[in-house]
Design a protein around this motif. Sequence first.
Motif, mmCIF file in Angstrom:
data_model
loop_
_atom_site.group_PDB
_atom_site.id
_atom_site.type_symbol
_atom_site.label_atom_id
_atom_site.label_comp_id
_atom_site.label_asym_id
_atom_site.label_seq_id
_atom_site.Cartn_x
_atom_site.Cartn_y
_atom_site.Cartn_z
ATOM 1 N N LYS A 54 0.741 -1.213 -0.019
ATOM 2 C CA LYS A 54 -0.079 0.063 -0.034
ATOM 3 C C LYS A 54 0.826 1.198 0.016
ATOM 4 O O LYS A 54 0.643 2.266 -0.665
ATOM 5 N N HIS A 236 -4.597 -1.408 5.354
ATOM 6 C CA HIS A 236 -4.670 -1.965 4.253
ATOM 7 C C HIS A 236 -6.282 -2.332 3.970
ATOM 8 O O HIS A 236 -6.862 -2.411 4.878
ATOM 9 N N LYS A 237 -6.539 -2.246 2.831
ATOM 10 C CA LYS A 237 -7.880 -2.332 2.451
ATOM 11 C C LYS A 237 -8.291 -3.415 1.502
ATOM 12 O O LYS A 237 -7.312 -3.756 0.879
ATOM 13 N N GLY A 238 -9.738 -3.610 1.147
ATOM 14 C CA GLY A 238 -9.804 -4.925 0.177
ATOM 15 C C GLY A 238 -9.655 -4.322 -1.292
ATOM 16 O O GLY A 238 -9.672 -5.174 -2.064
ATOM 17 N N GLY A 239 -9.204 -3.187 -1.369
ATOM 18 C CA GLY A 239 -9.020 -2.532 -2.868
ATOM 19 C C GLY A 239 -8.631 -1.183 -2.466
ATOM 20 O O GLY A 239 -8.517 -0.475 -1.376
ATOM 21 N N LEU A 240 -8.347 -0.345 -3.603
ATOM 22 C CA LEU A 240 -8.141 1.012 -3.658
ATOM 23 C C LEU A 240 -6.856 1.476 -2.744
ATOM 24 O O LEU A 240 -6.921 2.414 -1.939
ATOM 25 N N ALA A 424 -11.949 -5.981 -6.742
ATOM 26 C CA ALA A 424 -11.720 -5.608 -5.587
ATOM 27 C C ALA A 424 -11.687 -4.014 -5.224
ATOM 28 O O ALA A 424 -12.120 -3.675 -4.258
ATOM 29 N N ASP A 425 -11.346 -3.490 -6.216
ATOM 30 C CA ASP A 425 -11.363 -2.055 -6.262
ATOM 31 C C ASP A 425 -12.886 -1.099 -5.968
ATOM 32 O O ASP A 425 -12.974 -0.648 -5.318
ATOM 33 N N ASP A 427 -15.383 -2.810 -5.072
ATOM 34 C CA ASP A 427 -16.291 -3.219 -4.039
ATOM 35 C C ASP A 427 -16.667 -2.185 -3.085
ATOM 36 O O ASP A 427 -18.062 -2.182 -2.635
ATOM 37 N N VAL A 428 -15.964 -1.343 -2.692
ATOM 38 C CA VAL A 428 -16.512 -0.220 -1.831
ATOM 39 C C VAL A 428 -17.536 0.794 -2.271
ATOM 40 O O VAL A 428 -18.232 1.431 -1.645
ATOM 41 N N ARG B 405 -19.466 -8.243 4.490
ATOM 42 C CA ARG B 405 -18.905 -7.020 4.410
ATOM 43 C C ARG B 405 -19.710 -5.870 4.140
ATOM 44 O O ARG B 405 -19.399 -4.891 4.651
ATOM 45 N N SER B 415 -9.096 -4.237 5.667
ATOM 46 C CA SER B 415 -8.720 -5.562 5.720
ATOM 47 C C SER B 415 -8.539 -6.090 7.044
ATOM 48 O O SER B 415 -8.626 -7.359 7.474
ATOM 49 N N THR B 420 -13.069 -9.040 3.184
ATOM 50 C CA THR B 420 -12.637 -8.934 1.668
ATOM 51 C C THR B 420 -11.439 -9.640 1.410
ATOM 52 O O THR B 420 -11.370 -10.258 0.254
#
Lengths: 692, 692
Positions: A54, A236-240, A424-425, A427-428, B405, B415, B420
């Motif tokens: 990230k 850290h995130k699921g995407g982006l 993944a990106d 998703d949010v 989620r 995360s 995710t």
Amino acid sequence: MGEHDDAGTGPIDTATVDTAHLEEILLGRWAETKRVARELLKDPQFHKTENLTKEDHRERTLKQAHALVEANAVHRAFPEEFGGDADHGANIAAFEELVTADPSLQIKAGVQWGLFGAAVMHLGSHEHQKKWLPGIMDLSVPGAYAMTEIGHGSDVASLGTTATYDAATDEFIIHTPFEAATKRFLGNAALHATAAVVFAQLITEGVNHGVHCFYMEIRDEQGNPLPGITIEDDGHKGGLNGVDNGRLRFDQVRVPRTNLLNRYGDVAEGGAYSSPIESPGRRFFTMLGTLVQGRVSLTGAAVAAAKLGLIGAVTYGNQRRQFNATSTTEEEVLLDYQLHQRRLIPRLATTVALGFAHDNLLAKLDDVFSGKDDSDENRQELETLAAAIKPVATWHALDTLQEAREACGGAGFISENRFTSLRADLDVYVTFEGDNNVLLQLVAKRLLADYAAEFKNADVGALASYVANQAGSRVMHRFGLRKALQEVQDTGDERRSANWFKQPEVQRDLLSGRVRQMVADAAGELRHVAKLPPEKQATVFNEHQYQIINAAKAHADLLLWEAFTEGLEQVEHPGTKQVMTWLRDIYALTRIEETLDWYLINGRVSGQRARTLTPYINRLVARVRPHAQDVVDSFGYAPEHVRMEVASGAEQARQDAANEYYRKLRASSDAPVEEKTLLDRKRAQKRAAKKQ
Amino acid sequence: MGEHDDAGTGPIDTATVDTAHLEEILLGRWAETKRVARELLKDPQFHKTENLTKEDHRERTLKQAHALVEANAVHRAFPEEFGGDADHGANIAAFEELVTADPSLQIKAGVQWGLFGAAVMHLGSHEHQKKWLPGIMDLSVPGAYAMTEIGHGSDVASLGTTATYDAATDEFIIHTPFEAATKRFLGNAALHATAAVVFAQLITEGVNHGVHCFYMEIRDEQGNPLPGITIEDDGHKGGLNGVDNGRLRFDQVRVPRTNLLNRYGDVAEGGAYSSPIESPGRRFFTMLGTLVQGRVSLTGAAVAAAKLGLIGAVTYGNQRRQFNATSTTEEEVLLDYQLHQRRLIPRLATTVALGFAHDNLLAKLDDVFSGKDDSDENRQELETLAAAIKPVATWHALDTLQEAREACGGAGFISENRFTSLRADLDVYVTFEGDNNVLLQLVAKRLLADYAAEFKNADVGALASYVANQAGSRVMHRFGLRKALQEVQDTGDERRSANWFKQPEVQRDLLSGRVRQMVADAAGELRHVAKLPPEKQATVFNEHQYQIINAAKAHADLLLWEAFTEGLEQVEHPGTKQVMTWLRDIYALTRIEETLDWYLINGRVSGQRARTLTPYINRLVARVRPHAQDVVDSFGYAPEHVRMEVASGAEQARQDAANEYYRKLRASSDAPVEEKTLLDRKRAQKRAAKKQ
């Protein structure tokens, strides 16, 4: 006259797609802007790199954002005075295309210019604009949009952060009174932002005037948080992960009174509050009005991502072969399988429908933001339209990217094919800028309110007859069932049934009738609510939540159908028109198929007709199948935008090489014989020997 | 007798869950093994670390795999002679739990011991086992399972790689004849594997005996590919980046004849082929038989992941508050909203159903692999059962993790809450070890074959009457509709309708009747196929593909329902039994609701009954809602397994602190008054002044 197939789907031999013509139509009203944006985004510097931490991804995204500034690509919405174009529709149209490069770049840009910059532009005074917009526009002042708190996302009115006016120093004291009021999920906050617009309850002279927006500096020149400000990384995130989301907490931080972005609410020296909008409720919604831009642009970005997914899966489906079904020497390409068609082509239809719906939405946004029609009514219509279409579009993107990835098997899981990365990106997107379910509830409430308004001025007689109708709904439905039985004679025939389903008037009646009745049913069941005590009101309303959310979804289905049908009118080339009409029919009929139980229960489709629907859709997707590649080619994306191995033609080359190998082998004397063939031969010899 | 609610859902005041009792039941037949595995996996060294590059993640996963060896956690399936337990059920039960630590570790371990090791164990001779199993078991020889090729995944019989026997040197020549035959997606191949089991077409004495398996060394001690072998990295993936997937290409690589894993097919010195199984087709399926272990274990892992998702979302849904719906001072917790219940509780029901179904599947696997019942028939039943449940379980896991989620809003995307991350890792479960749709097609073909077998020995009269029945289906359905109308009298009452739906016999009839009729309908429509020319056969079959896949899904629905109903019998505690019965009903009724159009069209549920179904389900989920936390707590996972901020209680602490702040504020004299309250007060004063 063209040849007709045996199921009344329409003439089939004239159906060839004029891809240039279709591309022009699908690009829509801001075609030229989109072309310019797409041209810029061919540049590899803007493309997502996989397998970064990230930290590295964030640095890359920041660099990309600076490159956008250098390319003069982010100024379209801003006033001409500051070097912008004051062109709101074009701004969003171009912004949406960023998703094809890297969704992180889109969101980073959205935070900086679409939220942080837009807040200063729309909520601030001309002085505020002069002071802050230049630095925002050239990214010398990266900023965060500090609205969401840990404890409050969708319910902005209940934010906990306070901004209390202190007359002694003529300052506001920004404060986080408890942990749940910590600002969270703020793009730019974890690392890059030196300033922020902060939403807080404005308190002056002992009165809480509700949520207002304050401009604050949050970091010094060395990048350290200013005194009283605590900054944390959301991690850290699921995407982006190119966006540095973070948290802000304020411990009695003082800002000058004039940092209040005061267009809709101001505090004079000494503490007197004033606002051009008397109602606190209306004032609040006006201040949040610019958020609709986010919803519109996420809708467009979601459509673009779904298009990329379909380009990949359809292209691969036309090249990859699997199983030798017809016992010829060559295996079948995936898209020749009915199930594969069923998985991809209805999603193609919905994507095209969403493209048209989004173009309408963008046009309305442009009308409102350009001032061409910024009446309260039009603004509310824009809000409702966006609230209906954003959920459908963002869920559709996830669903389509997932199905496309699965349709490519293991190859779909490899990042070089981008399906999983885009999914993944994106998703949010389904929960930010308005949680999808919360937005649908807004739509439902609006539908109910509109319905109630119809009866506001009705005389008592009309109202009584309406109530009687509702109470008598069971009778109506029984009648519905009887009617269905009577139709058995004329609908047992599959072709006649297909001819019925393909009529646009029938599709409109079915889709709009469903919305109307669902709203009427809910309104009828909720009509006594107003007379109940407040706690009981909420309980009764809650018992209908699932029902009214479904009504809102039905409303969105209708909006998309109307947009697609309207869009069809632009198609002049007959073959293209035929294919697009099939796609529109597939869109309508798969929506109806999905809720077919409702149509049956309510007597709107007979059992006999209903049973012909799925087979008819299966025939329609087979009709469109030979044109699927043309349709995705008409999305107008170049290889530099698609960047998927599955769409590169590499699979075709591999299949050709394998075929060539087997062709040569069969022609040679070296070809091994199959054990099974040998066994069959031996058995035949044995039988022959016995006979002798 | 307990109090009954007004909708006949059953007594409600006795419904309290005995979580210890339920935990024991849900753990199933291998409870003790699972407990041991879970205890080990509390150790943080096994837990997934986010934000790693694939290079770092791969190294970490390899280390974890070595730690599993040290903990003696990977030997359960292997023969006792080599230090194993020869316990196949326990092996899978323990293996599945790895998913809670890091799915990459699960898959890396699965490749090494479940595929590479299992191939040597099941396809090799005792000599092969003695030679290679020790190194495989202690991980001193990491290996790849080289089956899938770029051009052939699900269709293993058509692999392109060749293994040609050369009598001159008594060797096999392993060769990749064209690019599409490159082995791809092989775990361990990109970096760590020093050996591989390679599937290739065995050719000797000019005859191709079909796909066989060969043991090969692929890297030297320095880690370089051996001569003639090209290794490439599959690169970054959508998940599971701890596994080093890669590609293998062979350029005429020679291996000793004795490297053929020769249990089901051997080549003698000189080239003579022999096999204990005469039919090449049966031999092929026997050799692939061990793959079923993968399908069973992915099913269990998917259930475990769905459980983790629900633990997170249900716990958060019981703590996070949003919107003040009831106008009291406190906002509602998410799970009090009907829609939220609707989103989570049916998924909870399906998860429990899958847990029971998986336990049955595992018992059958144990019977087959232990030799307790390894008849061909039982083996085929195991294959069909796994082919039906693996698709449902793996899709369900993705769906549940996604809904969980979204149900946590933005927090669900971070995360640290794992939704995710788990979803990304499990994504590929739906297409590997048998693509879900391909597996469902296998199930459908088996259902059709079973159906045909029923009529194999039938006399002509029975067959004629069957065909007549099918041809006359329209009459039957018309009758169905009539019957539905007749039922209006007794089903207009919602409570009676609920009493009907909640009967297990009714649920069984509805679910099993659907499978039977769908299969019969398809069989009837396909009955002339055998008489058609081959190309036409494929075309007609293809036109029914969507229909028969849906029949296979209906079959899976029934299997899950049966497993749940059987599982209920173990529940002794009355309150627990009540809650679990509601959950079973929710499982059954949401399945029926999803395909309600079919039941209506086929006259199996009347329109009047159908319209009571959704409201009844809504009431049932509200009944289960107070017990949802108990049910997820009964999954038996400790905080070390869950590791989600949303499930940690932190949200409750934040809500408590916020409440305390507001409580104190209200009690103090400092509380600012709301502008709206002030306005209302002013208006009231004005009105009062006017009156005077």
